[in-house]
Motif scaffolding. Structure first.
Motif, PDB file in Angstrom:
ATOM      1  N   ASN A 125       0.825  -1.209   0.000  1.00 19.95           N
ATOM      2  CA  ASN A 125       0.000   0.000   0.000  1.00 19.95           C
ATOM      3  C   ASN A 125       0.861   1.261   0.000  1.00 19.95           C
ATOM      4  O   ASN A 125       0.540   2.232  -0.687  1.00 19.95           O
ATOM      5  N   GLU A 126       1.961   1.263   0.750  1.00 15.01           N
ATOM      6  CA  GLU A 126       2.861   2.417   0.762  1.00 15.01           C
ATOM      7  C   GLU A 126       3.468   2.636  -0.622  1.00 15.01           C
ATOM      8  O   GLU A 126       3.577   3.774  -1.086  1.00 15.01           O
ATOM      9  N   HIS A 127       3.840   1.566  -1.271  1.00 12.18           N
ATOM     10  CA  HIS A 127       4.416   1.672  -2.616  1.00 12.18           C
ATOM     11  C   HIS A 127       3.399   2.234  -3.605  1.00 12.18           C
ATOM     12  O   HIS A 127       3.710   3.117  -4.408  1.00 12.18           O
ATOM     13  N   ILE A 128       2.171   1.747  -3.542  1.00 13.00           N
ATOM     14  CA  ILE A 128       1.119   2.214  -4.446  1.00 13.00           C
ATOM     15  C   ILE A 128       0.827   3.690  -4.213  1.00 13.00           C
ATOM     16  O   ILE A 128       0.698   4.473  -5.161  1.00 13.00           O
ATOM     17  N   GLU A 129       0.749   4.093  -2.959  1.00  7.79           N
ATOM     18  CA  GLU A 129       0.475   5.499  -2.652  1.00  7.79           C
ATOM     19  C   GLU A 129       1.611   6.395  -3.133  1.00  7.79           C
ATOM     20  O   GLU A 129       1.379   7.479  -3.669  1.00  7.79           O
ATOM     21  N   ALA A 130       2.856   5.968  -2.971  1.00  7.46           N
ATOM     22  CA  ALA A 130       4.001   6.747  -3.449  1.00  7.46           C
ATOM     23  C   ALA A 130       3.951   6.877  -4.971  1.00  7.46           C
ATOM     24  O   ALA A 130       4.227   7.951  -5.526  1.00  7.46           O
ATOM     25  N   ALA A 131       3.587   5.807  -5.666  1.00  2.00           N
ATOM     26  CA  ALA A 131       3.483   5.850  -7.132  1.00  2.00           C
ATOM     27  C   ALA A 131       2.368   6.798  -7.557  1.00  2.00           C
ATOM     28  O   ALA A 131       2.523   7.551  -8.531  1.00  2.00           O
ATOM     29  N   ARG A 170       1.316   9.431  -5.889  1.00  2.00           N
ATOM     30  CA  ARG A 170       1.784  10.804  -5.644  1.00  2.00           C
ATOM     31  C   ARG A 170       2.726  11.256  -6.759  1.00  2.00           C
ATOM     32  O   ARG A 170       2.632  12.387  -7.237  1.00  2.00           O
ATOM     33  N   ARG A 171       3.630  10.363  -7.200  1.00  2.00           N
ATOM     34  CA  ARG A 171       4.545  10.704  -8.307  1.00  2.00           C
ATOM     35  C   ARG A 171       3.749  10.980  -9.580  1.00  2.00           C
ATOM     36  O   ARG A 171       4.042  11.936 -10.299  1.00  2.00           O
ATOM     37  N   GLN A 172       2.753  10.158  -9.856  1.00  2.00           N
ATOM     38  CA  GLN A 172       1.933  10.350 -11.052  1.00  2.00           C
ATOM     39  C   GLN A 172       1.177  11.669 -10.977  1.00  2.00           C
ATOM     40  O   GLN A 172       1.106  12.412 -11.954  1.00  2.00           O
ATOM     41  N   ASP A 173       0.610  11.983  -9.805  1.00  2.00           N
ATOM     42  CA  ASP A 173      -0.124  13.241  -9.640  1.00  2.00           C
ATOM     43  C   ASP A 173       0.790  14.433  -9.885  1.00  2.00           C
ATOM     44  O   ASP A 173       0.407  15.397 -10.541  1.00  2.00           O
ATOM     45  N   ARG A 174       2.014  14.383  -9.355  1.00  2.00           N
ATOM     46  CA  ARG A 174       2.969  15.482  -9.570  1.00  2.00           C
ATOM     47  C   ARG A 174       3.314  15.611 -11.050  1.00  2.00           C
ATOM     48  O   ARG A 174       3.408  16.708 -11.580  1.00  2.00           O
ATOM     49  N   ALA A 175       3.494  14.483 -11.735  1.00  2.00           N
ATOM     50  CA  ALA A 175       3.838  14.514 -13.157  1.00  2.00           C
ATOM     51  C   ALA A 175       2.698  15.104 -13.974  1.00  2.00           C
ATOM     52  O   ALA A 175       2.932  15.899 -14.888  1.00  2.00           O
TER      53      ALA A 175
END
Length: 66
Positions: free
Chosen positions: A45-51, A53-58
């Motif tokens: 779940n932590e990995h998915i949430e980090a991904a 967040r990266r996608q949202d920033r991009a």
């Protein structure tokens, strides 16, 4: 979870929703060289949430240039 033996002389590939098989000697994946492990749900779940967040920033960064 049940474990299935994956080592075989054949490798299944998918392309355009169609499957095909390749011999390991012809470039198929040698399953004996790889492993699959279960990960703790919290770590996943932590990995998915980090991904996300990266996608949202991009996406936000890209929209500034439009």
């Amino acid at each position: 979870m049940a474990e299935f033996p994956a080592a075989s002389d054949w490798c299944q590939r998918w392309n355009g929703r169609r499957h095909s098989f390749r011999l390991v000697g012809e470039g198929g994946v040698d399953a004996r060289r790889h492993a699959v492990e279960l990960l703790p749900e919290k770590e996943v779940n932590e990995h998915i949430e980090a991904a996300r967040r990266r996608q949202d920033r991009a996406v936000r960064s890209d929209s500034r240039w439009r």
